[in-house]
Design a protein around this motif. Sequence first.
Motif, PDB file in Angstrom:
ATOM      1  N   LEU A  98       0.932  -1.086   0.088  1.00 40.10           N
ATOM      2  CA  LEU A  98       0.042  -0.050   0.127  1.00 40.10           C
ATOM      3  C   LEU A  98       0.913   0.968  -0.025  1.00 40.10           C
ATOM      4  O   LEU A  98       0.651   2.109  -0.619  1.00 40.10           O
ATOM      5  CB  LEU A  98      -0.826  -0.158   1.357  1.00 40.10           C
ATOM      6  N   ALA A 101       2.193   1.975  -3.598  1.00 39.15           N
ATOM      7  CA  ALA A 101       1.320   2.599  -4.245  1.00 39.15           C
ATOM      8  C   ALA A 101       1.048   4.010  -4.098  1.00 39.15           C
ATOM      9  O   ALA A 101       1.142   4.705  -4.941  1.00 39.15           O
ATOM     10  CB  ALA A 101      -0.090   1.763  -4.104  1.00 39.15           C
ATOM     11  N   ALA A 102       1.142   4.237  -2.809  1.00 36.54           N
ATOM     12  CA  ALA A 102       0.984   5.718  -2.228  1.00 36.54           C
ATOM     13  C   ALA A 102       2.068   6.553  -2.876  1.00 36.54           C
ATOM     14  O   ALA A 102       1.857   7.501  -3.308  1.00 36.54           O
ATOM     15  CB  ALA A 102       0.684   5.721  -0.728  1.00 36.54           C
ATOM     16  N   THR A 145      -0.327   3.004 -10.565  1.00 33.41           N
ATOM     17  CA  THR A 145      -0.635   4.107 -10.266  1.00 33.41           C
ATOM     18  C   THR A 145      -0.090   5.328 -11.229  1.00 33.41           C
ATOM     19  O   THR A 145      -0.906   6.230 -11.451  1.00 33.41           O
ATOM     20  CB  THR A 145       0.140   4.243  -8.764  1.00 33.41           C
ATOM     21  N   PHE A 188      -5.209   0.448  -5.675  1.00 34.94           N
ATOM     22  CA  PHE A 188      -5.069   0.422  -4.290  1.00 34.94           C
ATOM     23  C   PHE A 188      -5.677  -1.199  -3.730  1.00 34.94           C
ATOM     24  O   PHE A 188      -5.332  -1.751  -2.723  1.00 34.94           O
ATOM     25  CB  PHE A 188      -5.390   1.414  -3.354  1.00 34.94           C
ATOM     26  N   TRP A 192      -3.833  -3.985  -1.913  1.00 36.35           N
ATOM     27  CA  TRP A 192      -4.338  -4.786  -0.743  1.00 36.35           C
ATOM     28  C   TRP A 192      -4.286  -6.530  -0.909  1.00 36.35           C
ATOM     29  O   TRP A 192      -3.865  -7.125  -0.055  1.00 36.35           O
ATOM     30  CB  TRP A 192      -5.506  -4.125  -0.503  1.00 36.35           C
TER      31      TRP A 192
END
Length: 427
Positions: A98, A101-102, A145, A188, A192
């Motif tokens: 996560l 990705a952020a 992303t 996301f 996950w």
Amino acid sequence: MAWVGFGMVLVFMALILSKRLSAIVALILVPVVFGLALGLGPQLGEMVMGGMVKVAPTAMMLMFAILFFAVMFDAGLFEPAIRRIMRMVGNDPLRITLGTAALSALISLDGDGSTTVLVVVSAFLPVYLRMGMNPLILAVMLLLTNTVINVVPWGGPTARAASALHLDAMDVFTGLLPTIGIGLAYAFVAAWWLGLRERKRLGWTPGGAGMASAHLVREPKPSHRPRLFWINLALTLGLVASMGLGLGPLPVLMMVALALALVINYPRLQDQKERIAAHSESVLNVIALIFAAGAFTGILSGSGMVDGMSQAFLGVLPEGAGPYMSVITALAGIPFTFFMSNDAFFFGILPILGGAGAQYGVDPLHIARASVLGQPVHALSPLLAASYLLSGLLQREVGDLQRYCLGWALGSSAVLILSALATGAIS
């Protein structure tokens, strides 16, 4: 004129795919040679200038946008977020995916895929390796992303699509905002799911043994201005708000924001020159490409080739398919942008699709938006330099990346197309 137009597009594509000419040179010389062969010499200058005038606002916006976000990156605007993400992920595989990705979504705002790859891989690859996680998951997070965020007006796909169809890049972008949000949600969800799978594979449990990643914080660079973080953040948010509210033409807003960013962070003249010089090569390449594309599309349109090609294209479409040109464009963009460069697709194929859609009254904005929805698959193209950079950093073959990521990329494109239809971005 249709046959001449198709011939010109094929010659252009062949030259850049075979790497005999750069995209900039081919965009200029190919239409000029064809125009002279048609006896259009006296009108060529007017056609070229007309095409360049239409893309000038896009070129100006790109120049100042690339420099602005580069200066913000140099000043360290994104460093606190990077450090916080690295502290938060700890040794939990789910948090790591996560967090990947952020961070990738955040850094992708600069519109440069190579920068995103370098920053995210350098920050997270040591974590993946020491945890025993599959590094290819990192590639998936970058893919899902970056290709969605890169639809920003100063990103390559949107700028090319807007230039090819003589549209405002901001108009193309704003209609895609809900689609971008849904695309990020898909990324996301994938993070996950992959994180949970890695937890299970590694036998990770809360409080179990593992590696904390807090000590992997990046060292500050001389160009960073940590004391000016809040000012830089306010300036960036003000720019975004101004663009959203339409307080001025996009190139003007970007121009003013860049000037303020330079004065605030680097008041010394020498420092300003160094920051601009550090990014001048990438800026020059983009601007030259956009103006060269204006020359190409100016001759393609002014000579009547686009009209002829559009009519010919319509002739081979199944009866009743014309109103669905947006969907046809979105689906065509997936294989086209995988097997050819973005330049070949956006400047060679898209004008034909746009012209065909116009014959049925399809909004060119919808054609432009549809054309960027295949970018997740394009990111795996063997013609793309960033894919080789990523494979080199991960020490994996490009084929390994393609096999592992292709399913996720196709899923992302499908989500983008369906959400664009559902939200009215395309019809």
